[in-house]
Write an enzyme that holds these catalytic residues in place. Structure first.
Site, short mmCIF file in Angstrom:
data_model
loop_
_atom_site.label_atom_id
_atom_site.label_comp_id
_atom_site.label_asym_id
_atom_site.label_seq_id
_atom_site.Cartn_x
_atom_site.Cartn_y
_atom_site.Cartn_z
N LYS A 1 39.64 -13.14 -45.21
CA LYS A 1 38.34 -13.23 -44.54
C LYS A 1 38.47 -13.15 -43.03
O LYS A 1 39.51 -13.45 -42.44
CB LYS A 1 37.61 -14.51 -44.95
N ARG B 1 39.31 -16.84 -55.48
CA ARG B 1 39.21 -15.38 -55.60
C ARG B 1 40.14 -14.80 -54.54
O ARG B 1 39.99 -15.12 -53.36
CB ARG B 1 37.76 -14.94 -55.38
#
Length: 194
Positions: free
Chosen positions: A142, A176
């Site tokens: 991210k 995830r």
């Protein structure tokens, strides 16, 4: 693709969509979990579509829509607002017939969140345990990790592993990730210590 994955691997398959027509088709192919970034809010038929198949659902917090979510996201009380949003969606899921034990929550790291919001969520993740649902985190590569390390997505493995271990320590049960093998190893060490 879903048919081929299900045939090849003896694992539950989760598909990301917020469209009930896509969910219906995917579930008919054998997927068993729908990951809805809108927490059942973008499509009024989504909850009933999932309920009618007995599938599980990941309900995620998002502010705005994908095209606008990162335009100056702001909250008066970040954790309270996310918790309330997820609680409302859990209630909708259950009232539509989705069994309690088929619901997973995701606070939505990077979805309508600033750098500081993402850090706060990771620090205070245990607060979501009040919802009594498994917590899923999508941290892998991210942008907040990239900001800390000043690295592009393909070079964020170590940062992702560090954030993932912190997430597990703070209550996440599902991650995830792009880098499954490395994440499994890091989590095995964290869990042995825990």
């Amino acid at each position: 693709v879903v048919k081929a994955v299900i045939k090849e691997f003896d694992l539950p398959v989760s598909v990301d969509t917020y469209k009930s027509k896509v969910a219906k088709a995917i579930l008919e192919e054998g997927a068993s979990i729908i990951n809805d970034i809108s927490a059942l809010r973008f499509d009024p038929d989504m909850a009933e579509t999932i309920a009618s198949t007995g599938a599980g659902v990941v309900i995620m917090h998002i502010t705005g829509k994908p095209k606008t979510m990162q335009k100056n996201p702001s909250y008066k009380n970040l954790m309270r607002e996310i918790t309330s949003y997820l609680a409302e969606s859990i209630k909708q899921a259950v009232s539509s017939g989705i069994p309690e034990d088929r619901i997973i929550i995701d606070p939505g790291i990077g979805f309508g969140k600033s750098f500081s919001h993402n850090i706060t969520i990771l620090k205070k993740l245990k607060q979501f345990k009040i919802l009594k649902k498994p917590i899923l985190l999508g941290l892998s590569r991210k942008s907040f990790i990239g900001k800390i390390l000043d690295l592009p997505p393909e070079d964020r493995l170590e940062g992702t592993l560090a954030a993932s271990v912190i997430g597990i320590i703070n209550g996440a049960q599902i991650l995830r990730t792009h880098d499954v093998k490395e994440t499994q190893r890091a989590i095995a060490v964290a869990e042995a210590v825990l």
